[in-house]
Design an enzyme around this catalytic site. Structure first.
Site, mmCIF file in Angstrom:
data_model
loop_
_atom_site.group_PDB
_atom_site.id
_atom_site.type_symbol
_atom_site.label_atom_id
_atom_site.label_comp_id
_atom_site.label_asym_id
_atom_site.label_seq_id
_atom_site.Cartn_x
_atom_site.Cartn_y
_atom_site.Cartn_z
ATOM 1 N N SER B 214 0.861 -1.188 0.000
ATOM 2 C CA SER B 214 0.000 0.000 0.000
ATOM 3 C C SER B 214 0.895 1.234 0.000
ATOM 4 C CB SER B 214 -0.936 -0.011 1.207
ATOM 5 O OG SER B 214 -0.221 -0.141 2.409
ATOM 6 N N GLY B 216 -0.353 4.581 0.178
ATOM 7 C CA GLY B 216 -1.088 5.788 0.584
ATOM 8 C C GLY B 216 -1.823 6.394 -0.601
ATOM 9 N N ALA B 217 -1.717 7.717 -0.713
ATOM 10 C CA ALA B 217 -2.431 8.426 -1.785
ATOM 11 C C ALA B 217 -1.921 8.048 -3.172
ATOM 12 C CB ALA B 217 -2.317 9.924 -1.575
ATOM 13 N N GLY B 219 -1.623 5.010 -4.182
ATOM 14 C CA GLY B 219 -2.253 3.766 -4.622
ATOM 15 C C GLY B 219 -1.615 2.533 -4.040
ATOM 16 N N GLY B 245 -5.241 1.092 5.354
ATOM 17 C CA GLY B 245 -4.599 -0.187 5.041
ATOM 18 C C GLY B 245 -5.478 -1.365 5.412
ATOM 19 N N ASP B 246 -6.229 -1.231 6.496
ATOM 20 C CA ASP B 246 -7.118 -2.324 6.918
ATOM 21 C C ASP B 246 -8.254 -2.512 5.911
ATOM 22 O OD1 ASP B 246 -5.532 -2.533 9.210
ATOM 23 O OD2 ASP B 246 -6.762 -1.080 10.293
#
Lengths: 300, 300
Positions: B214, B216-217, B219, B245-246
């Site tokens: 992951s 973040g912003a 993608g 993330g979950d």
């Protein structure tokens, strides 16, 4: 037994942290959890003195259960009445050089819940030789609550001590309790004009059997049917004054179940208050300090 | 059902206060308590998506009971295994302009307690179509724990996702989980040299079926048996990235129970992560944001 009532019981939590990063993320080094509230502290002192004691009051949610579990582990008998709201937590974030307290608002108690409590209270009074009504009231209960509970006990031949502040203290004499125990600041708020002695006399005139004013390191003042007495401390005890008033109340409760002359009762209660200052947590007292200070307290 | 494992469950508590007086006494204006831990957040998202989900892990003491009670009130089925230590609380003291976090150390888990958990885990795996192993490990459990649990599931034909950090992440490939999901920082700690793609390939080479990173912003990156894919977000979603993330892991778990082509699975998971940013608390997502962002995510 001696019944102690803690309507606004608390779970006292301490977070030990080396240094807090405010607006940051902190690892808590150690967590301490302990049942609290003034009535619980009084019960701890009485139990340590070998008295048969029972803790009642209100408890709700998982935090209420944590309070009960801690009472179990302390060997204190309890009959707390369940409420829907969650018992409050008081949190101390303890750094070496600073203590920051957070007080949760606690539950709001409904009329039905207080009616449940009254039924339990009435049943417990049948076995009680004295009752201690201590501490703040949860939201939802009227300021007349301690007056009501004291009158309820009196009607059943059980003497009551009230240790309260603000409006509940102002109303307390209406219940004709055996003893009201404010400290000097609480008394000044309840009876704004005059000396502590005049304030105590005013509360007695309104219905209290005796008024004992705790004065911290300066000792205590007792305005009673047998006259006015002052306990003068021989020296100031170093330590943590939290819980000193509760230990003094425990001493006064002893006097209700085993009456004696006021000077003797007051000396013992003042010695317990001083011995509590020497103990690190509320509800504990230092027996060595008690033994040392007790004979040196002057009653005048 | 989908089984989510939260070995270090938490009670997430928020104290709302107008302004904190440090080294002073503070009244807490409002208290919020919510079951937390990454596996619980994943379960909340899956349940909101209509999936049959079960929360397992470890819970102890009154705080563990508070976690169970909150899961009950959220309608989340759970089978948490009792431990002697007290489940940790995470406290946020939320002022308008500052958030201070306090993380309790939580319980130390004994070997017998973990053996109890393994028996429960084995029984639950019989009904599980996928298992999600998420979050930190409590003290007392070895860094190989997630590898052990993933292997246990694999041996029983149940695909596992591991979302971990540090040593537990480094060991995770040994259990040959279907998916490992680190974020970029976690991956860089576990595989210190090279690009995210090289790091992900290294974890796959060591035994993971696929590695989804992951970003973040930016993608997400997926290194899979079918090739490498990147999800590119059309715009950044404003909000609270905690729990994003979950939500992405919840999306990946959907792919384990209803397999499809990786580009489609990755697009959905990335859209859920973005929709979680728009929701105020971890474990929630904004369905409108999900619908808006999902078709615009490019997979390359």
């Amino acid at each position: 037994m001696i019944l102690t009532v803690t309507l606004n019981a608390a779970l006292d939590v301490t977070y030990e942290t080396p240094q807090v990063s405010w607006d940051g993320v902190n690892r808590v080094a150690a967590v301490h959890r302990r049942a609290g509230g003034k009535g619980v502290n009084v019960a701890r002192v009485l139990a340590a003195l070998g008295q048969d004691v029972l803790v009642t009051g209100l408890a709700g949610g998982p935090t209420g259960r944590a309070v009960e579990r801690d009472l179990d582990s302390a060997g204190l008998a309890h009959a707390l009445v369940p409420v829907a709201g969650e018992t409050r937590t008081t949190l101390v974030v303890a750094e070496p050089a600073a203590h920051t307290l957070f007080n949760e608002p606690g539950p709001t108690v409904g009329e039905d819940e207080f009616a449940d409590f009254l039924r339990t209270y009435e049943a417990l009074l049948r076995e009680a030789r004295a009752v201690v009504l201590s501490g703040s009231l949860p939201r939802g209960l009227p300021a007349t609550t301690y007056a009501t509970l004291a009158a309820f006990a009196r009607d059943r031949g059980v003497p009551a001590i009230v240790d309260a502040d603000g409006e509940p203290l102002r109303h307390a004499p209406d219940g004709r309790p055996a003893i009201i125990k404010p400290n000097a600041e609480e008394l000044a708020r309840a009876v704004p004009h005059g000396s502590p002695e005049e304030g105590a006399e005013a509360l007695r005139d309104r219905g209290a059997g005796a008024v004992i004013v705790s004065l911290g390191a300066s000792g205590a003042l007792a305005v009673t049917a047998d006259g006015t007495f002052r306990a003068r401390m021989p020296y100031a005890v170093d330590g943590n004054p939290t819980g000193a008033g509760d230990a003094l109340v425990a001493g006064l409760a002893l006097g209700l179940v085993a009456p004696g002359p006021w000077p003797e009762l007051l000396r013992r209660a003042a010695a317990l208050g001083a011995a509590a200052v020497a103990a690190p947590v509320a509800g504990a007292f230092d027996p060595g300090v008690y033994e040392a200070v007790h004979p040196l307290i002057e009653i005048v």
